[in-house]
Design a protein around this motif. Structure first.
Motif, mmCIF file in Angstrom:
data_model
loop_
_atom_site.group_PDB
_atom_site.id
_atom_site.type_symbol
_atom_site.label_atom_id
_atom_site.label_comp_id
_atom_site.label_asym_id
_atom_site.label_seq_id
_atom_site.Cartn_x
_atom_site.Cartn_y
_atom_site.Cartn_z
ATOM 1 N N GLU A 1 0.843 -1.187 0.000
ATOM 2 C CA GLU A 1 0.000 0.000 0.000
ATOM 3 C C GLU A 1 0.886 1.246 0.000
ATOM 4 O OE1 GLU A 1 -3.533 2.118 2.628
ATOM 5 O OE2 GLU A 1 -2.834 0.097 3.141
ATOM 6 N N ARG A 2 0.510 2.220 -0.824
ATOM 7 C CA ARG A 2 1.360 3.392 -0.995
ATOM 8 C C ARG A 2 1.630 4.104 0.329
ATOM 9 N NH1 ARG A 2 -0.364 9.033 -3.649
ATOM 10 N NH2 ARG A 2 -1.185 9.124 -1.519
ATOM 11 N N ASN A 3 0.607 4.311 1.131
ATOM 12 C CA ASN A 3 0.791 5.022 2.392
ATOM 13 C C ASN A 3 1.677 4.249 3.375
ATOM 14 O OD1 ASN A 3 -0.705 7.154 1.482
ATOM 15 N ND2 ASN A 3 -2.595 6.558 2.538
ATOM 16 N N ASP A 4 1.639 2.927 3.296
ATOM 17 C CA ASP A 4 2.540 2.134 4.134
ATOM 18 C C ASP A 4 3.994 2.375 3.733
ATOM 19 O OD1 ASP A 4 0.494 1.073 5.589
ATOM 20 O OD2 ASP A 4 0.380 -0.814 4.455
ATOM 21 N N LEU B 1 5.178 5.127 2.353
ATOM 22 C CA LEU B 1 5.547 6.470 2.793
ATOM 23 C C LEU B 1 5.884 6.491 4.275
ATOM 24 C CD1 LEU B 1 2.947 8.691 0.870
ATOM 25 C CD2 LEU B 1 5.167 7.831 0.124
ATOM 26 N N ARG B 2 5.117 5.736 5.074
ATOM 27 C CA ARG B 2 5.394 5.684 6.508
ATOM 28 C C ARG B 2 6.748 5.025 6.783
ATOM 29 N NH1 ARG B 2 -0.376 5.353 7.148
ATOM 30 N NH2 ARG B 2 -0.382 3.158 6.529
ATOM 31 N N ARG B 3 7.070 3.998 6.014
ATOM 32 C CA ARG B 3 8.356 3.329 6.191
ATOM 33 C C ARG B 3 9.513 4.255 5.819
ATOM 34 N NH1 ARG B 3 8.232 -2.331 3.229
ATOM 35 N NH2 ARG B 3 10.306 -2.441 4.160
ATOM 36 N N ILE C 1 9.508 7.532 6.107
ATOM 37 C CA ILE C 1 9.629 8.514 7.190
ATOM 38 C C ILE C 1 10.331 7.898 8.399
ATOM 39 C CG2 ILE C 1 8.279 9.862 8.857
ATOM 40 C CD1 ILE C 1 6.259 10.345 6.566
ATOM 41 N N GLU C 2 10.082 6.606 8.658
ATOM 42 C CA GLU C 2 10.731 5.926 9.777
ATOM 43 C C GLU C 2 12.249 5.897 9.623
ATOM 44 O OE1 GLU C 2 9.092 2.066 10.123
ATOM 45 O OE2 GLU C 2 7.228 2.715 11.083
ATOM 46 N N GLU D 1 12.267 12.695 4.317
ATOM 47 C CA GLU D 1 11.287 13.759 4.491
ATOM 48 C C GLU D 1 10.489 13.941 3.202
ATOM 49 O OE1 GLU D 1 13.358 17.269 5.589
ATOM 50 O OE2 GLU D 1 14.112 16.454 7.492
ATOM 51 N N ARG D 2 9.224 14.331 3.369
ATOM 52 C CA ARG D 2 8.397 14.562 2.185
ATOM 53 C C ARG D 2 8.576 15.999 1.702
ATOM 54 N NH1 ARG D 2 2.105 12.799 1.114
ATOM 55 N NH2 ARG D 2 1.845 13.867 -0.890
ATOM 56 N N GLN E 1 10.891 1.606 15.892
ATOM 57 C CA GLN E 1 10.154 2.427 16.854
ATOM 58 C C GLN E 1 9.867 1.681 18.146
ATOM 59 O OE1 GLN E 1 9.590 5.607 16.422
ATOM 60 N NE2 GLN E 1 8.591 5.828 18.413
#
Length: 678
Positions: free
Chosen positions: A165-168, A170-172, A174-175, A179-180, A249
């Motif tokens: 999933e695209r948002n997953d 993006l979260r990875r 950022i972890e 930066e966006r 995290q």
């Protein structure tokens, strides 16, 4: 495997030395010494010794200038392998410190060079990706770095056809500290455009375009950042973290609990001793840092909590670059007579400063575990090792049972330079005459002084006499030093003045004359080893000569003269038997690390003669309605700021942190008050 590419062939004493080194490496010999005269091609000998091996190599140097030169040479010898560069990424570093005598606390202040940071990230990524890696490093490799297991675990591995999933994704990203930035992304950032995500590499000038079809990765394509052109599609991609200090995290919460528990114990200890100020100071700082860590995943000085966050035992050593190497790597320690003492000194200097912070409640005792390696820890990690020096100490020789691999005869047939001794009286006038004479013949000159201030003053004086001269010392940043040496080789000036950086390993075939001022002031800078190393800078030129200005013949000078005479005799005999006519080394200037990370500028130099290659060609403009400063005043302002910066760096290096902090504040105030017309 390490594949050597060179038109050169081993000659002189090199073939025998290469055979001995390879035999020792194959037999598992733990320690060897390569003792070669200056200009004997020790780097080429080492390159041939490790060529064909399927083992990573660490080349350790004692200063950044020499490390940059070694990087250029090894990158030329091994173009098909991963040759990496790992040095400290600070252009300026003022460590956190406390001066009890004046009750002065100085916060950490630093300037990070983003180009060097990119090279450091490239180093660790290459060590995780492949085995044919040669890392050129300074002693910064013994300082704390994130855990290699965490670094590898946090990598984002994706392949075309994966369901993500695209948002997953993006979260990875950022972890792992990306930066966006959807407007003007830079390295270590990503942008989102509909069904595609562009991820800009923190270690290379490229970005990966990840295209989605619903929740499936449709394609992975790599583009050049500068041209925007595609360099091809990939089946698989590994996205490495933007920082070395990364961790899952779920590890943060247990780490925070451990930090708070230590803080409570330490506060109770201070209170029982009646040190209420220290107890309150520590309580407030740690509580604030932990809130920052939980909310944004970072706090100022987070490295001081690394032992808890990494889950290490009290007193254990930190992770460092050496942990990223596999167990069978080879270590080559260049100029070992200087590098080894430097490694030994790192731990105690760091310990003394941090102990003061701990004793006065600025840091927890666990901060002491964020440190460089001790020499014993370093020695236990390096595996098979080759010490390289023209003047090895008894320590290195004893480790190889007094059986060094020697290279006395140069492949070029060049002799050790002639030694000339002249009186101290009128040494400046005499050296000026020698410079003018050498310049007419197209030769380059190195002058060695005893202090940085003397080198700067002499450079200014020679420039006033229309002699093209520059100075080089440790207050210039690493890449600028490299640029100055490259400019000397290109003939942009004729005379280079320095102190200690122009000794070990500096390869300048154009230099025919070495002038050593105050040669009879015996000490570290005029010891036997120092004089031999300085004289060696002229050993790559057929007309090489060394002038010592001295009123008395010290033991060090006697030793230099005797060793030089003995070597010249052996070299002359070899040349006579093999009918060799000595010739100056012809060596094209290699692309330096400075050229790799930042192309040379079109502009000239600043007033001190220092290269401005790493500075912006144009200052950012400040648009205002008020009166502008006259153009001529800006030059004076730049000169003032430059002088204050030099004083600040010198104070920090001398551990005069209070004075350095005061100078830093003055620079900031002057810069904010003075506005220049765009």
């Amino acid at each position: 495997m390490l594949k050597l590419v060179s038109d050169l062939r081993p000659a002189g004493g090199q073939p025998e030395a290469i055979a001995q080194l390879r035999e020792g490496l194959s037999a598992g010999k733990p320690f060897q010494v390569l003792q070669g005269v200056t200009g004997s091609g020790k780097t080429f000998t080492l390159a041939n010794a490790v060529a064909g091996l399927d083992r990573p190599v660490l080349v350790l140097s004692h200063n950044k200038t020499l490390a940059a030169q070694l990087y250029s040479e090894f990158k030329t010898f091994f173009p098909d392998n991963a040759v990496e560069y790992f040095i400290s990424y600070y252009d300026y570093y003022l460590p956190e410190s406390y001066i009890p005598q004046t009750d002065t606390y100085i916060a950490k202040d630093c300037s990070i060079n983003e180009n060097i940071e990119k090279l450091r990230l490239s180093t660790t990524a290459s060590l995780l990706e492949r085995r044919d890696v040669i890392v050129i490093a300074s002693v910064s490799c013994i300082y704390g770095l994130g855990s290699p297991e965490d670094y590898d675990y946090m990598c984002v591995r994706i392949a075309a056809g994966d369901t993500v999933e695209r948002n997953d994704l993006l979260r990875r990203l950022i972890e792992i500290q990306y930066e966006r930035n959807d407007v003007a992304p830079e390295k270590g950032q990503f942008r989102v455009r509909g069904d595609s995500v562009d991820v800009f590499s923190p270690r290379r000038d490229e970005f990966v375009r990840i295209s989605f079809w619903d929740d499936q990765l449709e394609s992975l394509e790599v583009f050049n950042v500068t041209t925007g052109r595609s360099t091809g599609k990939r089946d698989k991609i590994v996205l490495f973290p933007c920082k070395h200090f990364v961790m899952p995290q779920e590890r943060v919460a247990p780490g925070v609990e451990g930090i708070l528990a230590e803080m409570r114990d330490r506060v109770r200890e201070f209170e029982s001793q009646g040190k209420l100020l220290e107890a309150q100071r520590l309580y407030q700082r740690v509580k604030y840092d932990m809130e920052m860590l939980k909310e944004i995943g970072y706090c100022s000085g987070v490295e001081n909590y690394s032992r808890h966050l990494a889950g290490r035992a009290p007193g254990s050593r930190p992770y460092c670059l050496l942990d990223f190497f596999p167990k069978d790597f080879i270590t080559l320690i260049d100029e070992s007579h200087v590098t080894l003492p430097q490694i030994r000194a790192m731990y105690l200097g760091d310990r003394n400063r941090k102990q003061t912070l701990v004793d006065h409640g600025f840091r927890l005792p666990s901060a002491l575990d964020n440190r460089p390696l001790t020499y014993e820890e370093f020695d236990a990690m390096i595996g098979q090792c080759v010490y390289v020096s023209a003047t090895p100490t008894d320590y290195e020789l004893e480790r190889c049972a007094r059986q060094p691999t020697e290279v006395v005869v140069r492949p070029t047939g060049l002799l050790d330079p002639e030694i000339i001794i002249r009186p101290l009286g009128g040494q400046i006038d005499d050296v000026i005459a020698e410079i003018r004479s050498a310049t007419v013949k197209g030769e380059k000159v190195i002058i060695n002084t005893l202090t940085k201030k003397n080198s700067e003053r002499l450079a200014d004086y020679l420039q006033e006499l229309d002699i093209k001269a520059r100075y080089l010392h440790s207050e210039l940043d690493a890449l600028e030093r490299v640029r100055i040496l490259a400019e000397l080789r290109r003939g942009e000036f004729d005379c280079l003045i320095g102190i200690n950086l122009l000794r070990e390993g500096i390869d300048l075939p154009e230099v025919a004359l070495i002038a050593i001022l105050d040669a009879d002031k015996e000490g570290f800078l005029r010891s036997e080893r120092s004089l031999i190393q300085l004289a060696g800078r002229a050993a790559r030129n057929v007309d090489g000569r060394v002038i010592l200005y001295a009123d008395k013949i010290t033991d060090s000078i006697k030793s230099l003269v005797a060793i030089t005479a003995q070597r010249r005799k052996l070299q002359q005999e070899y040349n006579a038997v093999h009918h060799i006519i000595p010739q100056t080394i012809k060596k094209k200037p290699l692309p330096s690390v400075a050229d790799v990370v930042n192309p040379p500028p079109a502009a000239g130099k600043n007033r001190s003669g220092k290269s401005s290659g790493l500075r912006a060609a144009e200052k950012p403009g400040v648009y205002q309605a008020g009166p502008a400063v006259k153009p001529g005043d800006q030059d004076e302002f730049d000169a003032l700021i430059e002088e204050l910066e030099n004083e600040m760096l010198a104070a920090a290096e001398a551990l005069e942190f209070e004075r350095a902090a005061d100078l830093r504040d003055r620079i900031k105030k002057l810069t904010s008050e003075c506005q220049f017309q765009a």
